[in-house]
Design an enzyme around this catalytic site. Structure first.
Site, PDB file in Angstrom:
ATOM      1  N   GLU A   1       0.745  -1.054   0.006  1.00  0.00           N
ATOM      2  CA  GLU A   1       0.048  -0.051  -0.109  1.00  0.00           C
ATOM      3  C   GLU A   1       0.829   1.107  -0.037  1.00  0.00           C
ATOM      4  O   GLU A   1       0.629   2.231  -0.688  1.00  0.00           O
ATOM      5  CB  GLU A   1      -0.964  -0.072   1.241  1.00  0.00           C
ATOM      6  CG  GLU A   1      -2.115  -0.898   1.208  1.00  0.00           C
ATOM      7  CD  GLU A   1      -2.757  -1.187  -0.172  1.00  0.00           C
ATOM      8  OE1 GLU A   1      -3.377   0.026  -0.547  1.00  0.00           O
ATOM      9  OE2 GLU A   1      -3.028  -2.087  -0.863  1.00  0.00           O
TER      10      GLU A   1
ATOM     11  N   TRP B   1       1.604   1.741  -3.362  1.00  0.00           N
ATOM     12  CA  TRP B   1       0.638   2.616  -3.974  1.00  0.00           C
ATOM     13  C   TRP B   1       0.726   4.156  -3.867  1.00  0.00           C
ATOM     14  O   TRP B   1       0.596   4.933  -4.892  1.00  0.00           O
ATOM     15  CB  TRP B   1      -0.960   2.264  -3.828  1.00  0.00           C
ATOM     16  CG  TRP B   1      -1.244   0.901  -4.322  1.00  0.00           C
ATOM     17  CD1 TRP B   1      -1.093  -0.224  -3.912  1.00  0.00           C
ATOM     18  CD2 TRP B   1      -1.833   0.930  -5.755  1.00  0.00           C
ATOM     19  NE1 TRP B   1      -1.968  -1.060  -4.655  1.00  0.00           N
ATOM     20  CE2 TRP B   1      -2.294  -0.317  -5.823  1.00  0.00           C
ATOM     21  CE3 TRP B   1      -2.160   1.711  -6.681  1.00  0.00           C
ATOM     22  CZ2 TRP B   1      -2.876  -1.062  -7.098  1.00  0.00           C
ATOM     23  CZ3 TRP B   1      -2.848   1.341  -7.957  1.00  0.00           C
ATOM     24  CH2 TRP B   1      -3.137  -0.071  -8.204  1.00  0.00           C
TER      25      TRP B   1
ATOM     26  N   TRP C   1     -15.888  13.024 -11.825  1.00  0.00           N
ATOM     27  CA  TRP C   1     -14.842  12.812 -10.858  1.00  0.00           C
ATOM     28  C   TRP C   1     -14.376  13.896 -10.312  1.00  0.00           C
ATOM     29  O   TRP C   1     -13.561  14.076  -9.138  1.00  0.00           O
ATOM     30  CB  TRP C   1     -13.874  11.618 -11.193  1.00  0.00           C
ATOM     31  CG  TRP C   1     -12.836  12.182 -12.123  1.00  0.00           C
ATOM     32  CD1 TRP C   1     -13.030  11.597 -13.583  1.00  0.00           C
ATOM     33  CD2 TRP C   1     -11.510  12.766 -12.298  1.00  0.00           C
ATOM     34  NE1 TRP C   1     -11.924  12.405 -14.452  1.00  0.00           N
ATOM     35  CE2 TRP C   1     -11.204  12.646 -13.316  1.00  0.00           C
ATOM     36  CE3 TRP C   1     -10.792  13.269 -11.171  1.00  0.00           C
ATOM     37  CZ2 TRP C   1      -9.827  13.563 -13.761  1.00  0.00           C
ATOM     38  CZ3 TRP C   1      -9.508  13.778 -11.314  1.00  0.00           C
ATOM     39  CH2 TRP C   1      -9.195  14.218 -12.557  1.00  0.00           C
TER      40      TRP C   1
ATOM     41  N   ASN D   1     -10.426   3.589   3.442  1.00  0.00           N
ATOM     42  CA  ASN D   1     -10.080   3.588   2.152  1.00  0.00           C
ATOM     43  C   ASN D   1     -11.224   2.582   1.205  1.00  0.00           C
ATOM     44  O   ASN D   1     -11.825   2.956   0.200  1.00  0.00           O
ATOM     45  CB  ASN D   1      -8.927   2.401   1.603  1.00  0.00           C
ATOM     46  CG  ASN D   1      -8.528   2.518   0.445  1.00  0.00           C
ATOM     47  OD1 ASN D   1      -8.370   3.311  -0.219  1.00  0.00           O
ATOM     48  ND2 ASN D   1      -8.282   1.241   0.043  1.00  0.00           N
TER      49      ASN D   1
ATOM     50  N   TRP E   1      -9.156   9.110  -7.481  1.00  0.00           N
ATOM     51  CA  TRP E   1     -10.277   9.303  -8.242  1.00  0.00           C
ATOM     52  C   TRP E   1     -10.313   8.892  -9.521  1.00  0.00           C
ATOM     53  O   TRP E   1     -11.311   8.127  -9.827  1.00  0.00           O
ATOM     54  CB  TRP E   1     -10.461  10.832  -8.177  1.00  0.00           C
ATOM     55  CG  TRP E   1     -11.254  11.047  -6.697  1.00  0.00           C
ATOM     56  CD1 TRP E   1     -10.835  11.846  -5.690  1.00  0.00           C
ATOM     57  CD2 TRP E   1     -12.794  11.159  -6.328  1.00  0.00           C
ATOM     58  NE1 TRP E   1     -11.679  11.796  -4.761  1.00  0.00           N
ATOM     59  CE2 TRP E   1     -12.791  11.327  -5.019  1.00  0.00           C
ATOM     60  CE3 TRP E   1     -13.709  10.599  -7.340  1.00  0.00           C
ATOM     61  CZ2 TRP E   1     -14.227  11.477  -4.658  1.00  0.00           C
ATOM     62  CZ3 TRP E   1     -15.063  10.641  -6.831  1.00  0.00           C
ATOM     63  CH2 TRP E   1     -15.019  11.155  -5.243  1.00  0.00           C
TER      64      TRP E   1
ATOM     65  N   TRP F   1     -20.831  13.499 -19.762  1.00  0.00           N
ATOM     66  CA  TRP F   1     -21.404  13.858 -18.383  1.00  0.00           C
ATOM     67  C   TRP F   1     -22.650  14.431 -18.607  1.00  0.00           C
ATOM     68  O   TRP F   1     -22.721  15.602 -19.263  1.00  0.00           O
ATOM     69  CB  TRP F   1     -20.249  14.771 -17.431  1.00  0.00           C
ATOM     70  CG  TRP F   1     -19.121  14.014 -17.228  1.00  0.00           C
ATOM     71  CD1 TRP F   1     -17.940  14.350 -17.825  1.00  0.00           C
ATOM     72  CD2 TRP F   1     -18.808  13.137 -16.126  1.00  0.00           C
ATOM     73  NE1 TRP F   1     -16.871  13.573 -17.320  1.00  0.00           N
ATOM     74  CE2 TRP F   1     -17.309  12.722 -16.339  1.00  0.00           C
ATOM     75  CE3 TRP F   1     -19.426  12.164 -15.328  1.00  0.00           C
ATOM     76  CZ2 TRP F   1     -16.869  11.858 -15.506  1.00  0.00           C
ATOM     77  CZ3 TRP F   1     -19.103  11.456 -14.730  1.00  0.00           C
ATOM     78  CH2 TRP F   1     -17.735  11.139 -14.786  1.00  0.00           C
TER      79      TRP F   1
HETATM   80  C1  LIG Z   1     -11.160   8.412  -3.808  1.00  0.00           C
HETATM   81  C2  LIG Z   1     -10.236   8.191  -3.078  1.00  0.00           C
HETATM   82  C3  LIG Z   1      -9.321   9.245  -2.662  1.00  0.00           C
HETATM   83  C4  LIG Z   1      -8.160   9.099  -1.801  1.00  0.00           C
HETATM   84  N1  LIG Z   1      -7.390  10.268  -1.789  1.00  0.00           N
HETATM   85  C5  LIG Z   1      -6.403  10.147  -1.019  1.00  0.00           C
HETATM   86  C6  LIG Z   1      -5.484  11.248  -0.369  1.00  0.00           C
HETATM   87  O1  LIG Z   1      -5.790  12.309  -0.660  1.00  0.00           O
HETATM   88  N2  LIG Z   1      -4.544  11.227   0.557  1.00  0.00           N
HETATM   89  C7  LIG Z   1      -4.125  10.088   0.729  1.00  0.00           C
HETATM   90  O2  LIG Z   1      -2.991   9.873   1.212  1.00  0.00           O
HETATM   91  N3  LIG Z   1      -4.579   8.811   0.166  1.00  0.00           N
HETATM   92  C8  LIG Z   1      -5.756   8.788  -0.451  1.00  0.00           C
HETATM   93  N4  LIG Z   1      -6.428   7.819  -0.902  1.00  0.00           N
HETATM   94  C9  LIG Z   1      -6.084   6.159  -0.463  1.00  0.00           C
HETATM   95  C10 LIG Z   1      -6.206   5.625   0.726  1.00  0.00           C
HETATM   96  O3  LIG Z   1      -7.600   5.635   0.970  1.00  0.00           O
HETATM   97  C11 LIG Z   1      -5.709   6.066   2.075  1.00  0.00           C
HETATM   98  O4  LIG Z   1      -4.348   6.460   1.448  1.00  0.00           O
HETATM   99  C12 LIG Z   1      -5.872   5.366   3.128  1.00  0.00           C
HETATM  100  O5  LIG Z   1      -7.237   5.223   3.498  1.00  0.00           O
HETATM  101  C13 LIG Z   1      -4.911   5.880   4.495  1.00  0.00           C
HETATM  102  O6  LIG Z   1      -5.494   5.139   5.665  1.00  0.00           O
HETATM  103  P1  LIG Z   1      -4.310   4.257   6.415  1.00  0.00           P
HETATM  104  O7  LIG Z   1      -3.029   5.467   6.661  1.00  0.00           O
HETATM  105  O8  LIG Z   1      -4.857   3.649   7.586  1.00  0.00           O
HETATM  106  O9  LIG Z   1      -3.754   3.291   5.280  1.00  0.00           O
HETATM  107  P2  LIG Z   1      -2.904   1.930   5.125  1.00  0.00           P
HETATM  108  O10 LIG Z   1      -3.843   0.838   4.764  1.00  0.00           O
HETATM  109  O11 LIG Z   1      -2.399   1.786   6.524  1.00  0.00           O
HETATM  110  O12 LIG Z   1      -1.872   2.218   4.103  1.00  0.00           O
HETATM  111  C14 LIG Z   1      -0.462   2.446   4.503  1.00  0.00           C
HETATM  112  C15 LIG Z   1      -0.225   3.950   3.830  1.00  0.00           C
HETATM  113  O13 LIG Z   1      -0.209   3.607   2.217  1.00  0.00           O
HETATM  114  C16 LIG Z   1      -0.502   4.617   1.526  1.00  0.00           C
HETATM  115  N5  LIG Z   1      -1.724   4.342   0.835  1.00  0.00           N
HETATM  116  C17 LIG Z   1      -2.866   3.197   1.301  1.00  0.00           C
HETATM  117  N6  LIG Z   1      -3.859   2.923   0.141  1.00  0.00           N
HETATM  118  C18 LIG Z   1      -3.471   3.665  -0.506  1.00  0.00           C
HETATM  119  C19 LIG Z   1      -3.859   3.958  -2.143  1.00  0.00           C
HETATM  120  N7  LIG Z   1      -4.931   3.445  -2.503  1.00  0.00           N
HETATM  121  N8  LIG Z   1      -3.043   4.769  -2.762  1.00  0.00           N
HETATM  122  C20 LIG Z   1      -2.243   5.718  -2.487  1.00  0.00           C
HETATM  123  N9  LIG Z   1      -1.588   5.261  -1.414  1.00  0.00           N
HETATM  124  C21 LIG Z   1      -2.339   4.615  -0.521  1.00  0.00           C
HETATM  125  C22 LIG Z   1      -1.149   5.799   2.513  1.00  0.00           C
HETATM  126  O14 LIG Z   1      -0.201   6.643   2.547  1.00  0.00           O
HETATM  127  C23 LIG Z   1      -1.216   5.008   3.672  1.00  0.00           C
HETATM  128  O15 LIG Z   1      -0.899   5.870   5.191  1.00  0.00           O
HETATM  129  C24 LIG Z   1      -7.653   7.818  -1.407  1.00  0.00           C
HETATM  130  C25 LIG Z   1      -8.353   6.645  -1.906  1.00  0.00           C
HETATM  131  C26 LIG Z   1      -9.694   6.712  -2.682  1.00  0.00           C
HETATM  132  C27 LIG Z   1     -10.332   5.542  -3.226  1.00  0.00           C
END
Ligand SMILES: Cc1cc2nc3c(=O)[nH]c(=O)nc-3n(C[C@H](O)[C@H](O)[C@H](O)COP(=O)(O)OP(=O)(O)OC[C@H]3O[C@@H](n4cnc5c(N)ncnc54)[C@H](O)[C@@H]3O)c2cc1C
Length: 450
Positions: free
Chosen positions: A271, A274, A356, A338, A379, A302
C-alpha cells in the site's frame, strides 16, 4: 562573520530522517529553519480546510521541537521564490537545502530558485525525503515509466533497498539574531466561524511524535490482522498514517525500515507502494487533478450537474447507508476508510453521473491527508480514467459492499444511524445509464496521455 544555512521545510515537517536539515546542520554554520506558506506561485494548488487545520498544528509541533534543540521556525507567507530569496539576503545565508517535491508547479519554483541561488554563489542542494524511489529511477526495460502497479512495484522491490533513515538531530545551532517571522495565528489556518474542527481534534494528533507513536502502535498491535481486516471499515486494522505521511511528519524510509522485517508486512508495504505509484504518476503527468489520464475519457458524456445530488453526497444524505456513513465520517474526522472511499467515489461517478473532478475537489477540501498525487490518482482509478484503473464497468454496489465489509452494520450505525433511508437514485437503473454512457468512451481513440 557567519553565513547561515537555510533548511527550507515543505512537506517534510519532521526532524528525524530529514536529509535537508541534516545537511544544514553538518555545514557547521547557524541554521535557519524556514517554512513558506505559498498559495501564490503560479499553478500552486491552495490547500483545503482540513489540511489547513493539520498544517497549523503540525507547524506548531515542529517549532516546539526545533526550539527544544536550540533552533526555531521562521514563518513566511507568499510566493516561495521571492520569500526564500529575501530570507537569504536578510540573514546573509551561504547555503539553502531542501527535500524534493514532485508536483509540476513546485518543481518549477524549486528549479528556478536552485539556478538563481547558485548563480549568486550559494551552495544549494536538494535531497530525496518523501519517496522511497525517485520517479526517474523506476523505468521499464524500454526506458518508459510504468502505468501498471504490479510491474512497477516489482521493479521497485528489485532496486537497491531504500536508504536507512537518518537519526534525529540532538541539537541545532540557531542564529544569534532570529530573523522576523509571522506567527501561526497570523495565517488564520484554523476555522473559527464556525469552528467545525471538533471532530478533527478528537480524532488526530498532528506532529512528528504522534506519527512515530502511530507507527509503533500499528506495528505492535494491528499489523497481524492487516491483510485479513484492512477492508473492514469498523475493524481499525489500518495504520492511519496517511496524514502523517502527507505532511512528512514521518518519512517513508522510516516506515519501510521499521516494517520490512516484521512478519506479514508485505501487504501493508505494497500500500505504501501505491503511494509511490501515485506520486510517480503525478511526476510524469502533472495535470493529474484536471485531465483524464486516458484521453478517451474526455468523450464521456457527463449530464448537466444536478446540484441537489452533489449536495446530498457531500453531506451524507443520499439514503444509501454505506455512502452516507463514509461521507459523514469524512465531514466529522477529515478521514475516510479506503474501502468506503472507493464506494462513495464510485457512487458519485457512476450512480450520480457526476464528474470525478468534483468529488476530488470535495475530498481535497475535507481530507486531512489530501495530497496532490494520491487524491486525483485514486479518483481517476475509481472513475476508470486513471493509471491501472478499475475497469469502468466495475460499478461498486454499495449494498453488496456493506454486506461484505460491514456485515454487522457496525460502521454504518456508528456514522449514519440517523441518515435518510430512501435512496435518491435507483442503483440498478443509474448503473445501466452509466454503462450506456461508457459506450462513447469505448468508441473514442485510445492513446495514453500519461
Ligand atoms: C477516492 C479516493 C481518494 C483518496 N485520496 C487520498 C488522499 O488524498 N491522500 C492519501 O494519502 N490517500 C488517499 N486515498 C488512498 C487511501 O484511501 C488512503 O491512503 C488510506 O485510506 C489511508 O489510511 P491508512 O493510512 O490507514 O492506510 P494503510 O492501509 O495503513 O496504508 C498505509 C499507507 O499507504 C498509503 N496508501 C494506502 N492506500 C493507498 C492508495 N490506494 N493510494 C495511495 N496510497 C495509499 C497511504 O500513505 C497509507 O497511509 C484515496 C483513496 C480513494 C479511493
Amino acid at each position: 562573520m557567519t553565513s547561515p544555512s537555510i533548511a527550507w521545510f515543505r512537506d517534510d515537517l519532521r526532524l528525524a530522517d530529514n536529509p535537508a536539515l541534516r545537511a544544514a546542520i553538518d555545514r557547521g554554520e547557524p541554521v535557519i529553519a524556514l517554512y513558506v506558506f505559498d498559495e501564490e506561485s503560479p499553478g500552486i494548488r491552495a490547500i483545503g480546510g482540513a489540511a489547513r487545520w493539520w498544517l497549523h498544528h503540525s507547524l506548531a509541533s515542529l517549532d516546539e521541537r526545533l526550539r527544544d534543540r536550540g533552533g526555531a521556525l521562521v514563518l513566511r507567507r507568499g510566493p516561495a521564490e521571492r520569500l526564500v530569496r529575501e530570507t537569504v539576503t536578510e540573514v546573509g545565508a551561504g547555503a539553502v537545502f531542501w527535500n524534493r517535491r514532485y508536483g509540476g508547479p513546485e518543481r518549477e519554483v524549486d528549479s528556478a530558485l536552485k539556478s538563481s541561488l547558485r548563480a549568486d554563489g550559494l551552495e544549494v542542494a536538494s535531497f530525496a525525503g518523501s519517496l522511497l524511489h525517485e520517479p526517474w529511477t523506476v523505468r521499464t526495460g524500454g526506458g518508459t515509466h510504468y502505468s501498471v502497479f504490479t510491474p512497477f512495484w516489482r521493479a521497485c522491490l528489485a532496486l537497491p533497498a531504500p536508504r536507512s533513515p537518518l537519526p534525529e538531530p540532538r541539537s541545532i545551532l540557531g542564529p544569534t539574531h532570529m530573523p522576523p517571522s509571522d506567527t501561526l495565528d497570523d495565517w488564520n489556518l484554523l476555522p473559527t466561524t464556525p469552528d467545525w474542527a471538533e471532530g478533527l481534534r478528537e480524532t488526530w494528533e498532528p506532529g512528528e511524535p504522534a506519527a512515530r507513536q502511530r507507527l509503533k502502535d500499528f506495528l505492535e498491535h494491528d499489523l497481524p490482522s492487516y491483510d485479513r481486516a484492512r477492508d473492514e471499515p469498523s475493524a481499525g486494522a489500518t495504520s492511519l498514517l496517511s496524514p502523517h505521511l502527507r505532511w512528512g511528519e514521518i518519512s517513508p524510509f522510516t516506515v519501510w525500515h521499521e516494517a520490512v522485517g516484521v512478519e506479514g508486512a508485505g501487504g501493508f508495504l505494497s500500500e505504501v507502494g501505491w503511494r509511490e505509484f501515485a506520486w510517480h504518476t503525478l511526476y510524469h503527468s502533472p495535470d493529474l487533478a484536471s485531465e483524464n489520464l486516458r484521453p478517451e475519457f474526455d468523450a464521456f458524456p457527463w449530464p448537466p450537474l444536478n446540484p441537489a445530488h452533489l449536495d446530498a453526497w457531500q453531506h451524507g444524505e443520499t439514503g444509501v447507508p454505506l455512502v452516507d456513513a463514509g461521507m459523514r465520517e469524512l465531514w466529522r474526522t477529515g478521514y475516510m476508510h479506503n474501502r468506503v472511499r472507493m464506494v462513495v467515489a464510485s457512487f458519485l461517478v457512476k450512480n450520480l453521473l457526476i464528474d470525478w473532478r468534483l468529488g476530488e475537489e470535495w475530498f481535497w477540501d475535507t481530507l486531512v491527508d489530501a495530497d496532490e498525487a494520491n487524491n486525483p490518482f485514486n479518483w481517476q482509478w475509481v472513475a476508470g480514467s486513471g493509471a491501472d484503473a478499475a475497469p469502468y464497468f466495475r460499478v461498486f454496489n454499495p449494498e453488496l459492499q456493506a454486506k461484505k465489509f460491514d456485515p454487522q452494520s457496525l460502521y454504518i450505525s456508528r456514522w449514519a444511524a440517523d441518515a435518510p433511508t430512501e435512496p435518491i437514485v435507483d442503483l440498478g437503473e443509474t448503473r445501466k445509464v452509466a454503462l450506456a454512457a461508457y459506450e462513447q468512451v469505448k468508441r473514442a481513440p485510445r492513446t495514453g496521455r500519461g
